[in-house]
Design a protein around this motif. Structure first.
Motif, PDB file in Angstrom:
ATOM      1  N   GLU A 188       0.833  -1.219   0.000  1.00 50.49           N
ATOM      2  CA  GLU A 188       0.000   0.000   0.000  1.00 50.49           C
ATOM      3  C   GLU A 188       0.862   1.261   0.000  1.00 50.49           C
ATOM      4  N   GLY A 189       2.164   1.079   0.038  1.00 47.22           N
ATOM      5  CA  GLY A 189       3.067   2.234  -0.011  1.00 47.22           C
ATOM      6  C   GLY A 189       3.455   2.787   1.342  1.00 47.22           C
ATOM      7  N   GLN A 190       3.139   2.043   2.422  1.00 48.34           N
ATOM      8  CA  GLN A 190       3.502   2.533   3.757  1.00 48.34           C
ATOM      9  C   GLN A 190       4.971   2.203   4.058  1.00 48.34           C
ATOM     10  N   LEU A 191       5.752   3.239   4.391  1.00 49.93           N
ATOM     11  CA  LEU A 191       7.176   3.041   4.672  1.00 49.93           C
ATOM     12  C   LEU A 191       7.379   2.728   6.166  1.00 49.93           C
ATOM     13  N   VAL A 192       7.995   1.601   6.448  1.00 44.77           N
ATOM     14  CA  VAL A 192       8.294   1.257   7.845  1.00 44.77           C
ATOM     15  C   VAL A 192       9.808   1.363   8.043  1.00 44.77           C
ATOM     16  N   PRO A 193      10.240   2.275   8.924  1.00 44.90           N
ATOM     17  CA  PRO A 193      11.692   2.423   9.126  1.00 44.90           C
ATOM     18  C   PRO A 193      12.314   1.157   9.710  1.00 44.90           C
ATOM     19  N   ASN A 194      13.537   0.900   9.295  1.00 46.46           N
ATOM     20  CA  ASN A 194      14.244  -0.309   9.745  1.00 46.46           C
ATOM     21  C   ASN A 194      14.309  -0.410  11.260  1.00 46.46           C
ATOM     22  N   LYS A 195      14.473   0.727  11.911  1.00 45.10           N
ATOM     23  CA  LYS A 195      14.622   0.735  13.376  1.00 45.10           C
ATOM     24  C   LYS A 195      13.431   0.103  14.085  1.00 45.10           C
ATOM     25  N   GLU A 196      12.241   0.229  13.430  1.00 45.70           N
ATOM     26  CA  GLU A 196      11.043  -0.342  14.031  1.00 45.70           C
ATOM     27  C   GLU A 196      11.001  -1.856  13.886  1.00 45.70           C
ATOM     28  N   LEU A 197      11.652  -2.337  12.848  1.00 47.26           N
ATOM     29  CA  LEU A 197      11.561  -3.764  12.514  1.00 47.26           C
ATOM     30  C   LEU A 197      12.708  -4.608  13.063  1.00 47.26           C
ATOM     31  N   THR A 198      13.711  -3.936  13.577  1.00 43.94           N
ATOM     32  CA  THR A 198      14.899  -4.697  14.010  1.00 43.94           C
ATOM     33  C   THR A 198      15.453  -4.193  15.348  1.00 43.94           C
ATOM     34  N   PHE A 199      16.286  -5.058  15.924  1.00 36.40           N
ATOM     35  CA  PHE A 199      17.065  -4.686  17.105  1.00 36.40           C
ATOM     36  C   PHE A 199      18.516  -4.521  16.682  1.00 36.40           C
ATOM     37  N   ASP A 200      19.265  -3.706  17.453  1.00 36.11           N
ATOM     38  CA  ASP A 200      20.704  -3.590  17.193  1.00 36.11           C
ATOM     39  C   ASP A 200      21.377  -4.931  17.497  1.00 36.11           C
ATOM     40  N   PRO A 201      22.306  -5.368  16.653  1.00 27.32           N
ATOM     41  CA  PRO A 201      23.078  -6.571  17.008  1.00 27.32           C
ATOM     42  C   PRO A 201      24.098  -6.218  18.089  1.00 27.32           C
ATOM     43  N   PRO A 202      24.637  -7.212  18.797  1.00 24.10           N
ATOM     44  CA  PRO A 202      25.663  -6.889  19.793  1.00 24.10           C
ATOM     45  C   PRO A 202      26.858  -6.224  19.110  1.00 24.10           C
ATOM     46  N   ALA A 203      27.471  -5.285  19.799  1.00 21.10           N
ATOM     47  CA  ALA A 203      28.626  -4.581  19.208  1.00 21.10           C
ATOM     48  C   ALA A 203      29.765  -5.579  18.982  1.00 21.10           C
ATOM     49  N   PRO A 204      30.435  -5.511  17.840  1.00 23.45           N
ATOM     50  CA  PRO A 204      31.563  -6.424  17.610  1.00 23.45           C
ATOM     51  C   PRO A 204      32.694  -6.144  18.587  1.00 23.45           C
ATOM     52  N   LEU A 205      33.369  -7.196  19.022  1.00 23.79           N
ATOM     53  CA  LEU A 205      34.433  -7.059  20.024  1.00 23.79           C
ATOM     54  C   LEU A 205      35.806  -7.243  19.380  1.00 23.79           C
TER      55      LEU A 205
END
Ligand SMILES: [Zn+2]
Ligand SMILES: [Zn+2]
Length: 321
Positions: A188-205
């Motif tokens: 339908e053309g609705q834009l969903v920002p990535n931030k809403e759909l995902t979690f941050d991965p753990p920071a690389p060490l």
């Protein structure tokens, strides 16, 4: 995601009745890397309940005996245990000749292929790179050609927030793009920002191993922002002159490198047998850097976003399956 370092030996020069020379096992994203292989490493691996078969890469910093005299025995044991998986040994140019000369003289052959990858000690060098990690060497300043090693996890894909994705009706075939960080647009053309759909991965060490070296500011430039730095500290300030003469570091110098590198934690090791109490190393380093730890044999140093957790392997069961 955590990165775990198991210290098998933290003494310099010669093994003593209760101390082993340098050797460490790094576990990074299910991969096992052996770093230096002083005399007795096999025994320490056994005592740490680390399966020999998990080790496919061995990194040797330099050809002083306290860093590789355990290698030929370990390579021979791999054969006796029926290993067939290829093994790569990274080290200075003459390492291959030294090992093969011993094999030839004793009529030893191996049931598995060994690849010797030559490190060079003048400039940093990428030794191994996969989708999961990068491993590089960097120059150190010692009496013979010596390198340190830098182990770096790579950024992981973003984690999908499945309930939210389901609520928007995101089809499974789009998950891949979303995990790569793309926004999603519905039919339908609705834009969903990535931030809403995902979690941050753990920071690389990142872990840096600075083997035998005298103080040099260059070390810090190669390992900027590292999470955990192991740096040799053979002497305390009372033997600063001796450190200079033998091209080793004091605890204070190791701490200065950690500070200059912007490291989060510093692990000291390669202690001279002249010292009975290693607390002095910690005290002197703490004057220059906040998070100082002593490398203790058969101890595990588990690094995660929550900090550094130290555990004795002789009092608690290993996580080996
Ligand atoms: Zn050494
Ligand atoms: Zn050395």
């Amino acid at each position: 995601m955590a990165l775990e370092l198991v210290v098998m030996g933290a003494a310099s020069a010669t093994p003593t009745s209760n101390q082993y020379t340098t050797s460490q096992l790094l576990k990074m994203r299910e991969h096992y890397f052996l770093i230096d292989c002083g005399e007795g490493t096999q025994k320490q691996l056994r005592r740490s309940k680390i399966k020999f078969s998990r080790i496919n890469h061995i990194f040797i910093s330099h050809l002083h005996g306290d860093h590789f005299f355990g290698l030929v025995g370990l390579l021979s044991s791999f054969h006796l245990l029926g290993r067939t998986t290829p093994l790569t040994v990274y080290g200075p140019p003459k390492l291959k000749d030294l090992i093969l000369a011993q094999f030839r003289a004793s009529g030893t052959f191996t049931s598995y292929p060994i690849h010797f990858a030559v490190t060079q000690h003048k400039v940093p060098q990428v030794l191994l790179e996969t989708d999961d990690y990068t491993i590089s060497s960097f120059p150190l300043k010692h009496r013979i050609a010596t390198t340190g090693f830098l182990f770096e996890e790579k950024e992981q894909q973003r984690k999908l927030n499945k309930p939210v994705a389901d609520a928007y009706g995101v089809p499974v075939c789009d998950y891949h793009w979303i995990k790569d960080g793309k926004d999603w647009t519905s039919e339908e053309g609705q834009l969903v920002p990535n931030k809403e759909l995902t979690f941050d991965p753990p920071a690389p060490l990142r872990y840096a191993f600075a083997s035998d070296t005298m103080y040099t500011h260059d070390t810090a430039t190669y390992i900027q922002g590292v999470d955990l730095l192991y740096h040799e500290s053979t002497f305390c300030e009372d033997k600063a002159k001796r450190a200079q003469e033998t091209m080793h570091s004091t605890a204070k110098e190791a701490a200065i490198v950690a500070k200059e590198a912007g490291a989060t934690h510093l692990l000291l090791g390669h202690f001279s047998a002249r010292y009975r109490d290693f607390g002095q190393f910690k005290e002197e380093a703490l004057e220059w850097f906040d998070s100082v730890w002593l490398a203790k044999e058969l101890h595990s140093y588990r690094l995660s976003s929550k900090g550094l957790k130290v555990e004795s392997l002789t009092t608690s069961p290993s996580d080996e399956k």
